[in-house]
Design a protein around this motif. Sequence first.
Motif, PDB file in Angstrom:
ATOM      1  N   GLY B 425       0.943  -1.181  -0.035  1.00 38.41           N
ATOM      2  CA  GLY B 425      -0.470  -0.031  -0.299  1.00 38.41           C
ATOM      3  C   GLY B 425       0.693   1.437  -0.078  1.00 38.41           C
ATOM      4  O   GLY B 425       1.760   1.387   0.667  1.00 38.41           O
ATOM      5  N   HIS B 577       8.358  -3.269  -0.164  1.00 42.09           N
ATOM      6  CA  HIS B 577       7.202  -1.624  -1.734  1.00 42.09           C
ATOM      7  C   HIS B 577       8.062  -2.556  -3.062  1.00 42.09           C
ATOM      8  O   HIS B 577       8.051  -2.144  -3.969  1.00 42.09           O
ATOM      9  CB  HIS B 577       8.301  -0.804  -1.206  1.00 42.09           C
ATOM     10  CG  HIS B 577       7.284   0.317  -0.141  1.00 42.09           C
ATOM     11  ND1 HIS B 577       6.240  -0.034  -0.241  1.00 42.09           N
ATOM     12  CD2 HIS B 577       8.196   0.271   1.511  1.00 42.09           C
ATOM     13  CE1 HIS B 577       5.843   1.411   1.072  1.00 42.09           C
ATOM     14  NE2 HIS B 577       6.542   0.967   1.916  1.00 42.09           N
ATOM     15  N   LEU B 579       7.646  -4.636  -5.921  1.00 44.68           N
ATOM     16  CA  LEU B 579       6.609  -5.304  -5.546  1.00 44.68           C
ATOM     17  C   LEU B 579       6.544  -6.413  -6.829  1.00 44.68           C
ATOM     18  O   LEU B 579       6.007  -7.007  -7.163  1.00 44.68           O
ATOM     19  CB  LEU B 579       5.579  -4.450  -6.955  1.00 44.68           C
ATOM     20  CG  LEU B 579       5.351  -3.220  -5.568  1.00 44.68           C
ATOM     21  CD1 LEU B 579       4.001  -2.018  -6.835  1.00 44.68           C
ATOM     22  CD2 LEU B 579       3.977  -4.240  -5.188  1.00 44.68           C
ATOM     23  N   ARG B 580       8.185  -6.447  -7.309  1.00 46.66           N
ATOM     24  CA  ARG B 580       8.676  -7.189  -7.753  1.00 46.66           C
ATOM     25  C   ARG B 580       8.796  -8.725  -7.024  1.00 46.66           C
ATOM     26  O   ARG B 580       8.781  -9.939  -7.889  1.00 46.66           O
ATOM     27  CB  ARG B 580       9.920  -6.801  -8.625  1.00 46.66           C
ATOM     28  CG  ARG B 580      10.177  -7.553  -9.995  1.00 46.66           C
ATOM     29  CD  ARG B 580      11.799  -7.269 -10.496  1.00 46.66           C
ATOM     30  NE  ARG B 580      12.550  -8.651 -10.202  1.00 46.66           N
ATOM     31  CZ  ARG B 580      13.265  -9.023  -9.905  1.00 46.66           C
ATOM     32  NH1 ARG B 580      13.111  -9.143  -8.671  1.00 46.66           N
ATOM     33  NH2 ARG B 580      14.088 -10.545 -10.927  1.00 46.66           N
ATOM     34  N   THR B 583       4.986  -9.697  -5.637  1.00 41.36           N
ATOM     35  CA  THR B 583       3.780 -10.650  -7.090  1.00 41.36           C
ATOM     36  C   THR B 583       4.550 -11.804  -7.252  1.00 41.36           C
ATOM     37  O   THR B 583       3.881 -12.940  -7.367  1.00 41.36           O
ATOM     38  CB  THR B 583       3.844  -9.545  -7.690  1.00 41.36           C
ATOM     39  OG1 THR B 583       4.619  -9.068  -8.623  1.00 41.36           O
ATOM     40  CG2 THR B 583       3.151  -8.142  -7.623  1.00 41.36           C
ATOM     41  N   ARG B 584       5.994 -12.133  -6.857  1.00 45.94           N
ATOM     42  CA  ARG B 584       6.611 -13.490  -6.869  1.00 45.94           C
ATOM     43  C   ARG B 584       6.464 -14.545  -6.256  1.00 45.94           C
ATOM     44  O   ARG B 584       6.757 -15.647  -6.331  1.00 45.94           O
ATOM     45  CB  ARG B 584       7.660 -13.723  -7.669  1.00 45.94           C
ATOM     46  CG  ARG B 584       8.180 -12.601  -9.267  1.00 45.94           C
ATOM     47  CD  ARG B 584       9.265 -11.743  -9.513  1.00 45.94           C
ATOM     48  NE  ARG B 584      10.055 -13.361 -10.154  1.00 45.94           N
ATOM     49  CZ  ARG B 584      10.771 -12.759 -10.824  1.00 45.94           C
ATOM     50  NH1 ARG B 584      11.925 -11.453 -10.921  1.00 45.94           N
ATOM     51  NH2 ARG B 584      11.473 -14.109 -11.273  1.00 45.94           N
ATOM     52  N   LEU B 585       6.429 -13.462  -4.641  1.00 44.59           N
ATOM     53  CA  LEU B 585       6.945 -14.349  -3.733  1.00 44.59           C
ATOM     54  C   LEU B 585       5.134 -15.101  -2.655  1.00 44.59           C
ATOM     55  O   LEU B 585       5.226 -15.841  -2.595  1.00 44.59           O
ATOM     56  CB  LEU B 585       7.297 -13.351  -2.622  1.00 44.59           C
ATOM     57  CG  LEU B 585       7.627 -14.371  -0.907  1.00 44.59           C
ATOM     58  CD1 LEU B 585       8.290 -15.858  -1.576  1.00 44.59           C
ATOM     59  CD2 LEU B 585       8.663 -13.277  -0.401  1.00 44.59           C
ATOM     60  N   CYS B 586       4.624 -13.831  -3.401  1.00 43.71           N
ATOM     61  CA  CYS B 586       3.240 -14.204  -1.932  1.00 43.71           C
ATOM     62  C   CYS B 586       2.187 -15.252  -2.857  1.00 43.71           C
ATOM     63  O   CYS B 586       1.753 -14.825  -3.741  1.00 43.71           O
ATOM     64  CB  CYS B 586       2.772 -12.791  -2.158  1.00 43.71           C
ATOM     65  SG  CYS B 586       3.864 -11.841  -0.726  1.00 43.71           S
ATOM     66  N   PRO B 603      -1.934 -12.129  -6.453  1.00 44.12           N
ATOM     67  CA  PRO B 603      -1.000 -11.491  -7.589  1.00 44.12           C
ATOM     68  C   PRO B 603      -1.940 -11.630  -8.885  1.00 44.12           C
ATOM     69  O   PRO B 603      -1.392  -9.482  -8.967  1.00 44.12           O
ATOM     70  CB  PRO B 603       0.384 -12.406  -7.446  1.00 44.12           C
ATOM     71  CG  PRO B 603       0.374 -12.748  -6.241  1.00 44.12           C
ATOM     72  CD  PRO B 603      -1.304 -13.103  -5.450  1.00 44.12           C
ATOM     73  N   VAL B 607      -2.845  -6.973  -8.983  1.00 41.43           N
ATOM     74  CA  VAL B 607      -2.154  -6.455  -9.883  1.00 41.43           C
ATOM     75  C   VAL B 607      -3.185  -5.480 -11.044  1.00 41.43           C
ATOM     76  O   VAL B 607      -2.413  -4.426 -11.987  1.00 41.43           O
ATOM     77  CB  VAL B 607      -0.395  -7.323 -10.791  1.00 41.43           C
ATOM     78  CG1 VAL B 607       0.041  -6.363 -12.097  1.00 41.43           C
ATOM     79  CG2 VAL B 607       0.553  -6.675  -9.460  1.00 41.43           C
ATOM     80  N   VAL B 612      -6.228  -0.615  -7.799  1.00 45.59           N
ATOM     81  CA  VAL B 612      -5.200  -0.741  -7.128  1.00 45.59           C
ATOM     82  C   VAL B 612      -3.924   0.242  -7.970  1.00 45.59           C
ATOM     83  O   VAL B 612      -3.594   0.809  -7.483  1.00 45.59           O
ATOM     84  CB  VAL B 612      -4.469  -2.122  -7.229  1.00 45.59           C
ATOM     85  CG1 VAL B 612      -2.908  -2.219  -6.732  1.00 45.59           C
ATOM     86  CG2 VAL B 612      -5.490  -2.932  -5.812  1.00 45.59           C
ATOM     87  N   TYR B 616      -1.621   3.670  -6.970  1.00 46.40           N
ATOM     88  CA  TYR B 616       0.350   3.611  -6.900  1.00 46.40           C
ATOM     89  C   TYR B 616       0.604   4.269  -8.103  1.00 46.40           C
ATOM     90  O   TYR B 616       1.038   4.957  -7.688  1.00 46.40           O
ATOM     91  CB  TYR B 616       0.730   1.899  -7.270  1.00 46.40           C
ATOM     92  CG  TYR B 616       1.169   1.610  -5.755  1.00 46.40           C
ATOM     93  CD1 TYR B 616       0.231  -0.018  -5.955  1.00 46.40           C
ATOM     94  CD2 TYR B 616       2.055   1.880  -4.855  1.00 46.40           C
ATOM     95  CE1 TYR B 616       1.227  -0.383  -4.512  1.00 46.40           C
ATOM     96  CE2 TYR B 616       2.529   1.670  -4.227  1.00 46.40           C
ATOM     97  CZ  TYR B 616       1.461   0.248  -4.334  1.00 46.40           C
ATOM     98  OH  TYR B 616       1.834  -0.650  -2.911  1.00 46.40           O
ATOM     99  N   LEU B 617      -0.239   4.083  -9.239  1.00 44.17           N
ATOM    100  CA  LEU B 617       0.411   5.142 -10.057  1.00 44.17           C
ATOM    101  C   LEU B 617      -0.065   6.318 -10.207  1.00 44.17           C
ATOM    102  O   LEU B 617       0.104   7.799 -11.307  1.00 44.17           O
ATOM    103  CB  LEU B 617       0.518   4.379 -11.522  1.00 44.17           C
ATOM    104  CG  LEU B 617       1.069   3.299 -11.156  1.00 44.17           C
ATOM    105  CD1 LEU B 617       1.114   2.487 -12.336  1.00 44.17           C
ATOM    106  CD2 LEU B 617       2.518   3.770 -11.194  1.00 44.17           C
TER     107      LEU B 617
END
Lengths: 297, 635, 245
Positions: B425, B577, B579-580, B583-586, B603, B607, B612, B616-617
Amino acid sequence: MSIDEFAQQLINALSLGSIYAVLALGLAMVYSTLGILNFAYGELITVVGYTMFFASEAGLPFIVMATLGIVVAGAASVAMQAVIFRPLRGASFVTLLFASFALSQVLQGLFRQAISPRSKGIPTPGLFSDFIQIGGVRVGVLALITLAVALTAMTVLLVFMRRSRAGLQMRAAAQDLTTARILGVRTDRVIPLAFLVSGLMAGVGGVLWIARTTSVNPGTGFTPILVAFVAIVLGGLGSIPGAVIGAFAFGALEIMLQAYLPGSVVPFQFAIALVAVAVVLVVRPQGLLGHEVEVKV
Amino acid sequence: MTRPGHVWLDGSSRGALVGAGLTALLLIVLSAVLVLPGDRGLSGTAVVLLVSITLVTSLQVFIGNSGILSFGHVAFMGVGAYVTAVLTIPLAIRQTQLPDLPPVLAGTELGGLSAVLVAGTVCAVLGLVVGATLVRMPVNAVVMATLALLIVVFTVLLNWQSLTRGGQGVFGIPRLTTPPVALAAAILFVVIARLFKSSGVGLRLRASREDELAARAAGIDVPRVRLVAFTLSAGMMGAAGSLWALNVLAFDPDQFSFAMTFALLAMLVVGGKESVLGGVVGAVVVVVVTELLSRVEQGVTIGSFELPRITGTVQFALAAMIIASLIWRPDGLVGRREAEDMVPWLRRRLARKGRAVAPATPVGAPAAAAVREPAIVREPAAGRVPATAEPLLTATGVAKAFGGIRALAGVDVEIRAGEILGIIGPNGSGKSTLLNILSGITAPDAGLVTLRGQDITAGPSHRTARLGLTRTFQNIRLFDHLTVRENVASAYGARSAEVDRSLGVFGLEGLAESEADTLSYGQQRRLEILRALAMRPSIVLLDEPAAGMNEVESDVLMERIRAIARDDGCAVIIVDHDLRLITRLCDRIQVLETGRTLALGTPAAVVADPAVVAAYLGTGHGSGPTTSTVTAAGE
Amino acid sequence: MKGSTDARPTLEVSGLTVRYGVVTALAAVDLHVLRGEIVVVLGPNGAGKSTLLRTIAGVHRPAGGVVRLDGQALPAGAPERVTRLGVSMVPEGRRIFGGLTVEENLRLGATPRPATLEVASLAAILGRFPVLAERRRQVAGTLSGGEQQQLAIARALMARPRVILYDEPSLGLAPRIVDHIFELIGELRDEGVTTILVEQNAHRALELGDRGYVLSAGRVIAHGSASELAAMDLSQLYFGDVGAA
């Protein structure tokens, strides 16, 4: 006891409490701006005493003695900052406390050697021992003067802190030193100023204390300063109103104990008061007006 | 900058005994030098020195290990001295001095050893009672409280005329502290202090000294370990005060006030307060300075009033030494080193696995670091299924406000064994607060947190840790001056053999004896995770473990975390933070925004969620969708 | 809005490196801002954006590199002097003095200026921020988020700065309020204030800015005009690709 006796004790309590309050405020000035408890603050009172002593030897009137005492205390406080606290800036709370403790021992030793280990008497105007009658109550003139002077000093301080530019900067620095610096506040001015104000308060408190005790010795500053410390911790470290309330509370406690304790226990009054404070702190560790601090992980 | 670490044998008490033995040797040599020539003055100095060592060592047990400055220990010295006086002054003299003593005390005459033991016991009990109150206060207030203790006891000693004869003091105490006795006592005190320091309690106390918050989060009951040290040190101080009394033979309450406090604290500051050797060295320095200056000042030493009666120049010199030390050598003359650290060949022999620490890896050389670390190569498991259906940790309706700011406005969290949950977040979304609440550091304003059915909402953090939820910190909170091994071993419930094995798994075994603050950044992060795992938790919270890492480092980290979840069945909640990495781990990701859950899901789903992306953006001019199209957000 | 025609940068950061203990927060960052333009600094959390601003403002001492204002090196580690030289910062999280009133906060902003000019500055600022004028005697801690952000900006303006650094002004604010704030930032740029804007809200920031830099893990990984950056797929940089777990 009767209403009149009670009123009398109340005035005494307020009077003593007001001295403690002035002293506690001076100590709190430095604590809130820098987070430092200056253990050598008590020696400022001793300095006041000796200044007044030498002034009295020179035949100066009391008013001049008192004024000189206040000024010298202010100057000495600034000197302490330059000699001890500035070289150690950034050190931990405990290190600074201990360094100021060392300083206080040095000064006491200095007084003992350079002047005398014995008490020196300081003449005060006869007026101070008089009493006046208000209704059925017999009130000491000194008590009234003390109260008046202390309240005046506190008011002046309040006005200074709230109205002047410098006071504003000090208050800002106390809340958030880094942001204050970002806005342009100069810490190399604000910090010595905080010490100066602290010293002047010690000066006023010291004069009032000496007027009460009429003597000075190397250890004079010890008791009032201890009370100032206790008042600050009791009221809540970091809270200015808390310091004042803590001071009055302790003064009242001391007078009441003195008035009501059986004779054999009286010498223990100070100890008992300290234990009472400890009990309060166990129940409320952050002090009466202290605030819970958010944990930064 | 590298520093050699302390070295211990298997079982750190062996190292402690070796060190104590060396220190004892030093004391024997010193005593021999002073006593053998047969000069009475020098022998007297030797006893003063040795008694001072017992005093300062007692003080060091508490101050050095807890990091809390106590002004009040001299109170215990005074109590011990008076107890001894009252019990050892020959009956006839006692009758004249203290006619009003209660019969029990008036009639008992004890020998030296008994008196010392009684004094020590009385003070230990007193220390326990007083300490129980003190250790609950915040640290700054404790310092003031010990000051109050000193004054209270001083006042009592001064005014309780029937027991102490008040300001006139007592006299006639038999001289039972002979040089051999003093030497034996000093050696014994040093041994006790070293054994305590290396014991489990001592280690946990030292951890709390380094970082109280992290210590609590590692399951350490901080007030309790402080109390143990306070009680022990009070008892030792009482015994030392007794020995002192049996040397000076006459004293009054003035001895137990600031001058003595100051002298003892000076010894600790000058010598080095975190080390028993430091206290000893400090005592030697201070006593030597005092003796020299006293002689210079007065020509003769006055009877047996040596150390306590410090007059002008001596005090000045001591204060100057203290201030100089604080400015230039804040760790003291010996720093944190003990006796065995001072002897290089001994250090080499005692070292468990060869050399001292390798230079810390500069952050700018990540490739080299990656090569040196053992690579854990595993195949990512496809579609991992949680081991149990029942949630391990449940948090519902968690809310918290600080001042006027709502940090969390009703958040739910759920996690199962072996699952990896990521919480992300923007800044200010409440992630840190949520972690603090889950780990018991902060109490929420509302909501319930249960761990395996047990209510852990109110914490406190050491209880939550012991129940199986541990964590790491955003700003790395290691026990800087403890070794790598000690960092892991200090966690509550850590077992020695397992500590060594786990160091190996994480590639840190070569650094076991290095101080934690000499490690590189990546090594420090790993160590913190290790410490959290040492308690074999069911859930571990990782707070920005990848902060400051580059891709290579965070990939290795990712593998390690996967291994933890898979092999130990440990659930992992990770806030980061990167995010790479997330998103690959969780397995699942929970997105927080302004104190509420914005999205919760896999993930891929999260994403792709426009809400979301907006969080962020940022959206374009005007507002975009603020409700999630994925899982409904908690309101 | 285009920047000025003055080619020499007003603010120039060269090779800036900042470390916290073992962590390198910034690694040889180069950046420049021309007079009167808005430069946007983007990047994920932990990239070093705040550190960059704080170092320019003088809060952190760099381990290497230098920051120049009109060619002159700015003093390191002395934020009070940097402010006096005309660089003001609106800090992350606003950092207003919650225990002081709105007016007192503003007066503090005028610290670098002579006391005699304080009153005039205050009047001018209050004129510009009617919301603050209304609440001038209110304790600042009781203001809403948007009002606090206005206060933080107004406070920075009291020093009549040449360069303003904004650290995540949209943080924790509702989109409509963010509109207002960004409008204000644009207005100030139009009045000639050189601006560095650090933002997480990349799209909004790029709509407003003239040029931008993207930071990641302490390094500049992309820079160019606002339109160039807006055309890039920033989510790629932020999210990475979602591979099989």
